[in-house]
Design a protein around this motif. Structure first.
Motif, short mmCIF file in Angstrom:
data_model
loop_
_atom_site.label_atom_id
_atom_site.label_comp_id
_atom_site.label_asym_id
_atom_site.label_seq_id
_atom_site.Cartn_x
_atom_site.Cartn_y
_atom_site.Cartn_z
N SER A 32 0.85 -1.19 0.00
CA SER A 32 0.00 0.00 0.00
C SER A 32 0.89 1.24 0.00
O SER A 32 1.81 1.36 0.82
CB SER A 32 -0.90 0.01 1.23
OG SER A 32 -1.72 1.17 1.24
N CYS A 47 -7.60 -0.02 6.11
CA CYS A 47 -7.37 -1.40 5.67
C CYS A 47 -7.07 -2.34 6.84
O CYS A 47 -7.71 -3.39 6.97
CB CYS A 47 -6.25 -1.43 4.64
SG CYS A 47 -6.01 -3.04 3.87
N SER A 49 -3.46 -1.52 -2.28
CA SER A 49 -2.40 -2.52 -2.17
C SER A 49 -2.39 -3.49 -3.34
O SER A 49 -1.40 -4.18 -3.57
CB SER A 49 -2.54 -3.31 -0.87
OG SER A 49 -2.38 -2.48 0.25
#
Length: 313
Positions: free
Chosen positions: A43, A186, A255
């Motif tokens: 990411s 995330c 990502s």
């Protein structure tokens, strides 16, 4: 008459220590820590770059996971020794059966706790994991006491295992993540997936001890709501998990999560459904199959699909 094996006469084997901590069950949490590692390393940072890949970080995360889980499991066996001895299902465990002694297990627990803290210091790239190591370890061990005062012990276990993606994210990205709260989306979604998933299957597993828990005054969802009620709560928890997996597919797009991970999520939905068909309120004979085989498949599948998506597709 049961005969205990004396550690002084029969030295503990390596297999005894692995059995004490149910090492095979590492397959549940470790793949999610590995997936969090892949996501954190792929990411983009706020600068537009990605964190540097270092083998040392990978080893540090592996050591931390193994040591933390081993310490928590060994502590669980220590504080539950008397309870396990009374329960026919658990009376054969290593402490009540005399396979290992309390002194040995205490030493092992403290050694693993020291290994966990030491791994954050020696291997990980910033000091944030070291600062968090003691509170995390206390929370992990606290689960072992939870069933003495709350039926939310299953959720406690789920949250305990869900700390691994958050800790991994903090270890890999360090101060960067603290400066940019949006970067937490995330790992928090992934942690929530783990928490809902573990809570659901631990409730199902606990149905084996519903009568024992009720008789001995222990708190659990099956003891409080009955086995049928427990299955309803477990199903609800797993539905939440599947919804969160869809959210993770969106949150992990920076990502590289994409089509393959989406397909894996659909397969996971099928595996979750299968878990709830293997065992029913009136039929717990296949609970171990549902508990281990199905859940191990779920964690490994998500890791493999997520890794391929992020690194190669």
């Amino acid at each position: 008459m049961n005969q205990s094996r004396s550690p002084s006469r029969t030295p503990a084997r390596f297999a005894d220590w692995l059995g004490l901590i149910r090492f095979s069950h590492t397959i549940f949490a470790l793949p999610f820590a590995a997936l969090a590692t892949v996501l954190a390393m792929t990411s983009p940072l706020s600068s537009g770059s990605t964190p540097a890949f270092r083998l040392r970080d990978i080893l540090g995360i592996l050591f931390c996971m193994v040591f933390a889980r081993s310490a928590a499991m060994a502590f669980n066996r220590l504080v539950d020794q008397a309870i396990d001895a009374k329960n026919p299902r658990t009376a054969g465990r290593h402490l009540p059966a005399g396979i290992l002694g309390r002194g040995q297990v205490w030493f092992f627990t403290l050694l693993c706790a020291a290994g966990f803290v030491g791994s954050t210091l020696l291997f990980l790239p910033n000091r944030a994991p070291l600062i968090a190591s003691i509170p995390v370890l206390l929370f992990l061990c606290g689960y072992s006491l939870a069933k003495r005062f709350t039926s939310a012990a299953h959720l406690w276990l789920g949250v305990a295992l869900s700390l691994s993606p958050i800790c991994v994210w903090l270890a890999i990205r360090g101060g960067e993540v603290l400066l940019h709260p949006a970067d937490w989306i995330c790992p928090l979604v992934l942690a929530s997936v783990v928490a809902a998933w573990v809570t659901g299957f631990d409730i199902i597993y606990a149905c084996q001890d519903a009568d024992f828990d009720s008789q001995t005054g222990l708190f659990s969802v099956p003891a409080r709501f009955g086995i049928e009620g427990a299955f309803r709560i477990a199903r609800a928890s797993h539905i939440v998990m599947l919804v969160l997996l869809a959210v993770l597919l969106w949150a992990g797009r920076p990502s590289g999560l994409g089509g393959l991970f989406g397909i894996a999520c659909l397969v996971v939905a099928g595996l979750v459904w299968r878990q709830h068909t293997l065992v029913r309120p009136g039929d717990l004979d296949r609970v171990n199959q549902a508990f281990f085989d199905t859940n191990a498949s779920i964690s490994v599948l998500l890791l493999v699909a997520g890794t391929i998506d992020c690194l190669w597709l």
